[in-house]
Structures are given as structure tokens and as C-alpha cells.
Design a protein around this motif. Structure first.
Motif, PDB file in Angstrom:
ATOM      1  N   GLU A 184       0.823  -1.210   0.000  1.00  0.00           N
ATOM      2  CA  GLU A 184       0.000   0.000   0.000  1.00  0.00           C
ATOM      3  C   GLU A 184       0.860   1.265   0.000  1.00  0.00           C
ATOM      4  O   GLU A 184       0.565   2.253   0.675  1.00  0.00           O
ATOM      5  N   GLY A 185       1.948   1.218  -0.762  1.00  0.00           N
ATOM      6  CA  GLY A 185       2.806   2.380  -0.905  1.00  0.00           C
ATOM      7  C   GLY A 185       3.792   2.599   0.217  1.00  0.00           C
ATOM      8  O   GLY A 185       4.519   3.595   0.225  1.00  0.00           O
ATOM      9  N   ILE A 186       3.872   1.675   1.173  1.00  0.00           N
ATOM     10  CA  ILE A 186       4.760   1.800   2.328  1.00  0.00           C
ATOM     11  C   ILE A 186       5.803   0.686   2.263  1.00  0.00           C
ATOM     12  O   ILE A 186       5.463  -0.483   2.097  1.00  0.00           O
ATOM     13  N   ALA A 187       7.076   1.047   2.383  1.00  0.00           N
ATOM     14  CA  ALA A 187       8.151   0.058   2.306  1.00  0.00           C
ATOM     15  C   ALA A 187       7.993  -0.976   3.412  1.00  0.00           C
ATOM     16  O   ALA A 187       7.677  -0.637   4.565  1.00  0.00           O
ATOM     17  N   THR A 188       8.229  -2.237   3.082  1.00  0.00           N
ATOM     18  CA  THR A 188       8.053  -3.297   4.072  1.00  0.00           C
ATOM     19  C   THR A 188       8.998  -3.143   5.256  1.00  0.00           C
ATOM     20  O   THR A 188       8.660  -3.519   6.381  1.00  0.00           O
ATOM     21  N   ASP A 202      -2.166  -3.552  15.845  1.00  0.00           N
ATOM     22  CA  ASP A 202      -3.263  -2.600  15.655  1.00  0.00           C
ATOM     23  C   ASP A 202      -2.741  -1.177  15.502  1.00  0.00           C
ATOM     24  O   ASP A 202      -3.230  -0.406  14.663  1.00  0.00           O
ATOM     25  N   ASP A 203      -1.757  -0.818  16.320  1.00  0.00           N
ATOM     26  CA  ASP A 203      -1.230   0.542  16.288  1.00  0.00           C
ATOM     27  C   ASP A 203      -0.489   0.821  14.977  1.00  0.00           C
ATOM     28  O   ASP A 203      -0.611   1.902  14.394  1.00  0.00           O
ATOM     29  N   ILE A 204       0.278  -0.162  14.534  1.00  0.00           N
ATOM     30  CA  ILE A 204       1.008   0.009  13.270  1.00  0.00           C
ATOM     31  C   ILE A 204       0.025   0.174  12.120  1.00  0.00           C
ATOM     32  O   ILE A 204       0.171   1.065  11.279  1.00  0.00           O
ATOM     33  N   VAL A 210      -3.626   1.126   7.027  1.00  0.00           N
ATOM     34  CA  VAL A 210      -3.755  -0.100   6.232  1.00  0.00           C
ATOM     35  C   VAL A 210      -4.425  -1.165   7.094  1.00  0.00           C
ATOM     36  O   VAL A 210      -4.589  -1.016   8.306  1.00  0.00           O
ATOM     37  N   ALA A 211      -4.803  -2.264   6.464  1.00  0.00           N
ATOM     38  CA  ALA A 211      -5.410  -3.374   7.185  1.00  0.00           C
ATOM     39  C   ALA A 211      -4.351  -4.143   7.968  1.00  0.00           C
ATOM     40  O   ALA A 211      -3.170  -4.168   7.595  1.00  0.00           O
ATOM     41  N   ASN A 212      -4.786  -4.784   9.046  1.00  0.00           N
ATOM     42  CA  ASN A 212      -3.868  -5.624   9.820  1.00  0.00           C
ATOM     43  C   ASN A 212      -3.220  -6.698   8.953  1.00  0.00           C
ATOM     44  O   ASN A 212      -2.053  -7.037   9.125  1.00  0.00           O
ATOM     45  N   ALA A 217       1.417  -9.270   6.253  1.00  0.00           N
ATOM     46  CA  ALA A 217       2.064  -9.682   5.003  1.00  0.00           C
ATOM     47  C   ALA A 217       3.456  -9.072   4.896  1.00  0.00           C
ATOM     48  O   ALA A 217       4.415  -9.739   4.488  1.00  0.00           O
ATOM     49  N   ALA A 218       3.582  -7.793   5.260  1.00  0.00           N
ATOM     50  CA  ALA A 218       4.876  -7.119   5.201  1.00  0.00           C
ATOM     51  C   ALA A 218       5.853  -7.724   6.201  1.00  0.00           C
ATOM     52  O   ALA A 218       7.033  -7.953   5.883  1.00  0.00           O
TER      53      ALA A 218
END
Length: 233
Positions: A184-188, A202-204, A210-212, A217-218
Motif C-alpha cells: 500500500e505504498g509503504i516500504a516493508t 493494531d497501532d502500526i 492499512v489493514a492488519n 504480510a509485510a
């Protein structure tokens, strides 16, 4: 005096920058580092090389990375290396392409490599195929499948690689995060850093919007061990 590239073109300059180590390319393509190195070698039994030449220890560019990924998919489809080399040599010469597996779309039936003849002769339409692994033989067929892991520009360049298939949020795209694996456009690596700092799932997810499942997955891609840690409040 050369004109300055337009802002939308800057990402194209990164296509040739050696940003990916051999080990990274191997992990992304789910093959061994030795296999990646061997595909770039030439020798008595492999005079043509499966992929472009590179110096020992040199990192790969985005285009070289995509070629590794595409060849890995061909091999999983049981296409022989000699067929892959023949297709690469043919398209390289006919279209003057340095990285043909990244610059053009291919199809395979598990035996040969094909491409739409329209990529060479636009007026021919999309229903005529050229057998790139057999010197450009032509055929009429629509039963051969494309590689589904890659998205292409209209001109043919592979601009997005879905690392774990189309249903996975993991992608490599030279237009996003300078070509780093992202969700979603954010580096893993950003998700990994937050997790290793002790933050909860949850906080991240909330902070990045993005979804949990995307965070998980990242983290899984980055090799994070999720056992023994609370993931939620």
C-alpha cells in the motif's frame, strides 16, 4: 543542451541503477543466490548466458531484477533454459532490447516462449503470436497464458511485480518507495522497524492506514517472527 527530464520521468532513471543485491533478488524471486549468479554467467556450456552480463559482485538494476523474476517464473512453468536463452537472444536482436524480459510481455505453454506479434507489428492485432524461442515462428492461438505476476505499461515495460501473486499486497514498483518492496505504498522495512520497536499490530496498522493483514504480510515478507508477541491490544 539536453532538456531536463520531466518530473514524471525521474523514476525511469532508476530503472538502470544497481539497487538490488543478488541475495535480495534471490529472496524476492524465491530462488537461490547461486541460481541468480549462474543465469548471469557465460561459459563453455552457456555461451549466450540466460540473462545480461554483469560484473561479479555487482548489484542488479530494477530491469535486471524483473528479468530474474520472469525467468524464475518460466522455470517454474518447466520451460527449458535453452528455450529461454533462445527467446532472449531473438528479441534482443530483433527489437534491440537490452532487457527483453523486462521490456516486453511474454506468454508460455510450458514448452516455448511466445509474445504477441502486435508488440513487433502493431497493425497485426493481438490474436497472432510469435514463438520467440523458435526464431520468430508465427501461430494463431489464444490459449497460452500470460505471466500474471507482472503489470505492464502500454509500451510493454513491466512496471509492477506482485511478489506473491496478484492476490498479495506485496509489490515492487520503481515509481513507489524507490523500488523497495512495499505494501500500500509503504516500504516493508518500515513495518518491520515499527514492530521491532515494540509496537502492536493494531497501532502500526492504524498509523499507516492499512489493514492488519497488510501489516502481517509485510512482516512475514521481512522474515519477522511473530511468535511470542502480542499483536493486538
Amino acid at each position: 543542451m539536453n532538456a531536463m527530464p520531466q518530473p514524471t520521468e525521474f523514476w525511469r532513471q532508476r530503472l538502470f541503477v544497481p539497487n538490488y543485491r543478488i541475495g535480495e533478488a534471490a529472496r524476492y524471486a524465491d530462488i537461490s543466490s547461486q541460481t541468480v549468479a549462474r543465469w548471469h554467467q557465460t561459459g563453455q556450456s552457456n555461451k549466450r548466458g540466460t540473462l545480461s552480463n554483469k560484473n561479479k559482485g555487482q548489484s542488479l538494476s530494477y530491469l535486471q531484477l524483473i528479468e530474474v523474476a520472469v525467468v524464475a517464473q518460466f522455470r517454474r512453468a518447466n520451460v527449458r533454459l535453452d528455450k529461454i536463452r533462445a527467446a532472449r537472444e531473438y528479441v534482443s536482436k530483433q527489437l534491440n532490447a537490452e532487457f527483453p524480459f523486462a521490456e516486453y510481455r511474454f506468454k508460455t505453454d510450458g514448452k516455448d516462449l511466445w509474445m504477441d506479434y502486435a508488440e513487433i507489428e502493431a497493425k497485426m492485432g493481438d490474436n497472432k503470436l510469435l514463438k520467440a524461442s523458435a526464431g520468430g515462428q508465427l501461430a494463431w492461438t489464444d490459449i497460452i497464458g500470460r505471466l500474471q505476476e507482472f503489470e505492464y505499461e502500454r509500451a510493454g515495460l513491466a512496471v509492477r511485480w506482485h511478489l506473491a501473486g496478484r492476490n498479495s499486497p506485496l509489490v515492487i514498483d520503481p515509481r513507489i518507495q524507490f523500488g523497495a518492496p512495499s505494501v500500500e505504498g509503504i516500504a516493508t522495512w518500515a513495518f518491520k522497524g515499527r514492530w521491532e520497536a515494540g509496537e502492536l499490530l493494531d497501532d502500526i496498522a492504524d498509523d499507516f492506514g492499512v489493514a492488519n493483514s497488510d501489516v502481517l504480510a509485510a512482516l512475514e515478507f521481512e522474515g519477522v517472527n511473530l511468535q511470542g508477541r502480542e499483536t493486538r491490544h
